[in-house]
Design an enzyme around this catalytic site. Structure first.
Site: not given
Ligand code: IPE
Ligand code: IPE
Ligand code: MG
Length: 251
Positions: A30, A47, A141
């Site tokens: 995240d 990303h 892995l």
């Molecule tokens: C969780 O992150 C999903 C992934 C990392 C793929 P999110 O960014 O979607 O989660 P919330 O919305 O902050 O809970």
């Molecule tokens: C995690 O990073 C990746 C996915 C959920 C696909 P985010 O896109 O949620 O990044 P933040 O939380 O907005 O910084």
């Molecule tokens: Mg996020």
């Protein structure tokens, strides 16, 4: 004096058995969006940088004793994002699988996936099927990609699968126990995660591995996922090694 007769060992604290090695590591990758926003870049660049962080962790994992690495790449709730971001994520997934599968295969990585894969668009679905077939013999892995994954969705799909078996007369409802249920989940055959890492400072599960994390240890870091590197991973594994897992007992 009876006290004087106590064996010397009794005076020492009992040896605390440490949790030891992480066989299955789960990661909520995240913070990609915030990483990009802080640099004035479009979220998709976050990303992209997140994929580099994943590459670093995959390279380090087998040498640290990890056998299974499950990464949350796209949740069942991530469809709520703007279409442009969803499309970009799906595009990056296809790009990643096409570009990285040969190198992953050469490193002994087997690509697997959990989630409602039938709900993915055709291109990522095809790229995934190809990458999984291409690496199926690899044993160093397991890289388990959670795609269109939600813990609740997985549990409901497992319940439906078992219900169909019961309805067809092939399964006695009384024969459904925890092992049988776990075998109907997407993670069938994999050990439960020993350690769960969440990057970016959020402190929630966000619908990841709800069943499997019943006794998983958590390690939370404010590091944004694109900045996560080998030293973060080693810090997490060191912290884990000093944990005591009790599973409700007394350790
Ligand atoms: C969780 O992150 C999903 C992934 C990392 C793929 P999110 O960014 O979607 O989660 P919330 O919305 O902050 O809970
Ligand atoms: C995690 O990073 C990746 C996915 C959920 C696909 P985010 O896109 O949620 O990044 P933040 O939380 O907005 O910084
Ligand atoms: Mg996020």
């Amino acid at each position: 004096m009876p006290l004087a007769n106590k064996p010397a060992e009794a005076a020492r604290p009992a040896a605390r058995s440490s949790a030891g090695r992480v066989r299955h590591l789960a990661i909520i990758m995240d913070g990609n969006g915030r990483w990009a926003e802080r640099r004035g870049l479009p979220r998709v660049e976050g990303h992209r940088a997140g994929i580099e962080a994943l590459r670093r962790v995959v390279e380090a994992a087998p040498g640290l004793g990890i056998e299974v690495l499950t990464v949350y790449a796209f949740s069942t709730e991530n469809w709520r994002r703007p279409k442009a971001e969803v499309d970009a994520l799906m595009g990056l997934l296809v790009e990643f699988l096409h570009a990285e599968t040969p190198a992953l295969k050469a490193q002994g990585v087997r690509i697997q996936a959990i989630g409602d894969l039938a709900g993915l668009p055709p291109q990522p679905r095809a790229a995934l099927a190809w990458a999984m077939a291409e690496t199926r013999e690899q044993k160093r892995l397991v890289l388990n990609l959670a795609l269109n994954y939600g813990g609740r969705s997985e549990i409901v799909r497992a319940a439906r699968k078992l219900a169909r078996e019961v309805a067809a007369g092939r399964l006695d409802p009384e024969a459904i126990d925890e092992d049988r249920f776990a075998a109907a989940l997407d993670t069938a055959g994999l050990p439960e995660p020993d350690l769960l890492i969440r990057a970016s400072g959020e402190e929630r599960l966000s619908n990841f591995l709800l069943w499997q994390c019943a006794y998983t240890e958590f390690w939370l870091t404010s590091t944004l996922w694109p900045d996560f590197d080998r030293s973060d991973l080693e810090m997490a594994l060191d912290a884990y090694a000093n944990r005591q897992r009790r599973y409700g007992g007394l350790g």
